[in-house]
Design a protein around this motif. Sequence first.
Motif, mmCIF file in Angstrom:
data_model
loop_
_atom_site.group_PDB
_atom_site.id
_atom_site.type_symbol
_atom_site.label_atom_id
_atom_site.label_comp_id
_atom_site.label_asym_id
_atom_site.label_seq_id
_atom_site.Cartn_x
_atom_site.Cartn_y
_atom_site.Cartn_z
ATOM 1 N N PHE A 177 40.057 47.989 30.358
ATOM 2 C CA PHE A 177 40.373 48.010 31.774
ATOM 3 C C PHE A 177 41.824 47.640 32.041
ATOM 4 O O PHE A 177 42.462 46.940 31.258
ATOM 5 C CB PHE A 177 39.465 47.026 32.531
ATOM 6 C CG PHE A 177 38.000 47.397 32.491
ATOM 7 C CD1 PHE A 177 37.519 48.444 33.258
ATOM 8 C CD2 PHE A 177 37.106 46.695 31.698
ATOM 9 C CE1 PHE A 177 36.173 48.801 33.236
ATOM 10 C CE2 PHE A 177 35.769 47.029 31.662
ATOM 11 C CZ PHE A 177 35.298 48.082 32.432
ATOM 12 N N GLU A 178 42.290 48.095 33.179
ATOM 13 C CA GLU A 178 43.608 47.700 33.658
ATOM 14 C C GLU A 178 43.510 46.283 34.226
ATOM 15 O O GLU A 178 42.489 45.899 34.800
ATOM 16 C CB GLU A 178 44.055 48.678 34.743
ATOM 17 C CG GLU A 178 45.468 48.441 35.228
ATOM 18 C CD GLU A 178 45.875 49.452 36.289
ATOM 19 O OE1 GLU A 178 46.771 50.259 36.008
ATOM 20 O OE2 GLU A 178 45.292 49.421 37.385
ATOM 21 N N ILE A 179 44.569 45.508 34.061
ATOM 22 C CA ILE A 179 44.624 44.152 34.609
ATOM 23 C C ILE A 179 45.711 44.121 35.671
ATOM 24 O O ILE A 179 46.820 44.608 35.444
ATOM 25 C CB ILE A 179 44.924 43.111 33.505
ATOM 26 C CG1 ILE A 179 43.863 43.186 32.405
ATOM 27 C CG2 ILE A 179 44.966 41.708 34.096
ATOM 28 C CD1 ILE A 179 44.152 42.293 31.205
ATOM 29 N N ALA A 180 45.368 43.560 36.823
ATOM 30 C CA ALA A 180 46.323 43.470 37.934
ATOM 31 C C ALA A 180 46.712 42.018 38.138
ATOM 32 O O ALA A 180 45.855 41.129 38.172
ATOM 33 C CB ALA A 180 45.710 44.039 39.208
ATOM 34 N N TYR A 181 48.018 41.774 38.274
ATOM 35 C CA TYR A 181 48.565 40.443 38.512
ATOM 36 C C TYR A 181 49.222 40.453 39.890
ATOM 37 O O TYR A 181 50.004 41.347 40.187
ATOM 38 C CB TYR A 181 49.606 40.074 37.454
ATOM 39 C CG TYR A 181 49.098 40.136 36.037
ATOM 40 C CD1 TYR A 181 48.602 39.015 35.404
ATOM 41 C CD2 TYR A 181 49.097 41.351 35.335
ATOM 42 C CE1 TYR A 181 48.128 39.079 34.100
ATOM 43 C CE2 TYR A 181 48.623 41.426 34.036
ATOM 44 C CZ TYR A 181 48.145 40.282 33.427
ATOM 45 O OH TYR A 181 47.665 40.344 32.142
ATOM 46 N N LYS A 182 48.906 39.446 40.701
ATOM 47 C CA LYS A 182 49.486 39.402 42.042
ATOM 48 C C LYS A 182 49.835 37.967 42.412
ATOM 49 O O LYS A 182 49.034 37.044 42.204
ATOM 50 C CB LYS A 182 48.509 39.981 43.068
ATOM 51 C CG LYS A 182 49.062 40.047 44.481
ATOM 52 C CD LYS A 182 48.113 40.764 45.417
ATOM 53 C CE LYS A 182 46.924 39.881 45.736
ATOM 54 N NZ LYS A 182 46.022 40.473 46.745
ATOM 55 N N LEU A 183 51.030 37.783 42.940
ATOM 56 C CA LEU A 183 51.448 36.469 43.429
ATOM 57 C C LEU A 183 50.906 36.268 44.831
ATOM 58 O O LEU A 183 51.077 37.121 45.707
ATOM 59 C CB LEU A 183 52.975 36.388 43.471
ATOM 60 C CG LEU A 183 53.681 35.916 42.217
ATOM 61 C CD1 LEU A 183 55.184 35.931 42.445
ATOM 62 C CD2 LEU A 183 53.231 34.536 41.803
ATOM 63 N N ASP A 184 50.253 35.132 45.032
ATOM 64 C CA ASP A 184 49.734 34.785 46.349
ATOM 65 C C ASP A 184 50.164 33.345 46.646
ATOM 66 O O ASP A 184 49.457 32.397 46.310
ATOM 67 C CB ASP A 184 48.209 34.920 46.374
ATOM 68 C CG ASP A 184 47.627 34.664 47.757
ATOM 69 O OD1 ASP A 184 48.409 34.572 48.722
ATOM 70 O OD2 ASP A 184 46.385 34.547 47.863
ATOM 71 N N ARG A 219 40.776 41.242 36.531
ATOM 72 C CA ARG A 219 40.416 41.907 35.275
ATOM 73 C C ARG A 219 39.289 42.925 35.486
ATOM 74 O O ARG A 219 38.564 43.235 34.550
ATOM 75 C CB ARG A 219 39.986 40.874 34.242
ATOM 76 C CG ARG A 219 41.029 39.827 33.950
ATOM 77 C CD ARG A 219 40.514 38.789 32.948
ATOM 78 N NE ARG A 219 41.379 37.634 32.879
ATOM 79 C CZ ARG A 219 42.464 37.536 32.136
ATOM 80 N NH1 ARG A 219 42.814 38.564 31.371
ATOM 81 N NH2 ARG A 219 43.200 36.451 32.145
ATOM 82 N N THR A 220 39.104 43.398 36.669
ATOM 83 C CA THR A 220 38.073 44.359 37.080
ATOM 84 C C THR A 220 36.697 43.694 37.138
ATOM 85 O O THR A 220 36.018 43.765 38.152
ATOM 86 C CB THR A 220 38.031 45.601 36.167
ATOM 87 O OG1 THR A 220 39.329 46.187 36.127
ATOM 88 C CG2 THR A 220 37.042 46.629 36.683
ATOM 89 N N ARG A 221 36.288 43.043 36.065
ATOM 90 C CA ARG A 221 34.974 42.399 36.055
ATOM 91 C C ARG A 221 35.009 40.984 36.624
ATOM 92 O O ARG A 221 33.974 40.453 37.009
ATOM 93 C CB ARG A 221 34.419 42.360 34.633
ATOM 94 C CG ARG A 221 34.119 43.742 34.092
ATOM 95 C CD ARG A 221 33.484 43.686 32.736
ATOM 96 N NE ARG A 221 33.118 45.017 32.273
ATOM 97 C CZ ARG A 221 32.534 45.255 31.116
ATOM 98 N NH1 ARG A 221 32.248 44.265 30.292
ATOM 99 N NH2 ARG A 221 32.219 46.489 30.776
ATOM 100 N N ARG A 222 36.177 40.368 36.646
ATOM 101 C CA ARG A 222 36.315 39.048 37.243
ATOM 102 C C ARG A 222 37.742 38.834 37.716
ATOM 103 O O ARG A 222 38.677 39.474 37.220
ATOM 104 C CB ARG A 222 35.881 37.943 36.286
ATOM 105 C CG ARG A 222 36.875 37.601 35.199
ATOM 106 C CD ARG A 222 36.436 36.370 34.416
ATOM 107 N NE ARG A 222 37.519 35.795 33.655
ATOM 108 C CZ ARG A 222 37.821 36.123 32.409
ATOM 109 N NH1 ARG A 222 37.101 37.030 31.777
ATOM 110 N NH2 ARG A 222 38.833 35.547 31.775
#
Length: 198
Positions: A22-29, A37-40
């Motif tokens: 899966f693709e992993i997305a990182y975002k600053l909040d 991580r799609t599943r979590r």
Amino acid sequence: MTNDQDDAPPPSWRQRPKPVGFEIAYKLDGDTLEIDRTRRVDSIRLSAVEQVRFVYAPGNISSKGYKTQLRLSDGRTVTFGNLSWRSLTDLDRDDARYHHFVAALCAAIARANPRARFVAGRPKPIWLGVAIVGALSLLMLTVFSLRAFQQGATNAALLGILLVAASFWQVWPLVSLNRPRELATGEVPDSLVPGRPG
């Protein structure tokens, strides 16, 4: 009247670190890094980041691989890079977006935890091991080439010289770029985080 910067989406980065998966997305909040991580989805408080390390990490297909590693106070690590797999044989690079995200992340970490260490390169024992093995390999190939010339085996000598050149081309960046060094708090080294706007 709202500021354009307030309306801008938060800095983010997406990566598929393996050919299969899966693709992993990182975002600053704010002072949190959200990792989808799609599943979590994990949320990491940036104040828990003790160390940020930047390394040159070429892969099997590309020699332009770089990674950023965060070490957390609980011993966990978060690692992401500038290369993303599209398929089993194809990689995607977006160095400008990668640099933008890493720079924003490092600035946020420096604000959240001014005591966080920023380091470049591999840990010293690993770097020394790579440097010694690389130097010995080049030395052995050079000796082989010289011996082949002395014995009149010109083809073997030329092959040896070709191998020396190819090996040096691969080993030198691993040694020079991954030289261990301390960085200033929040510093992002251009040599290990490509894509800085000109």
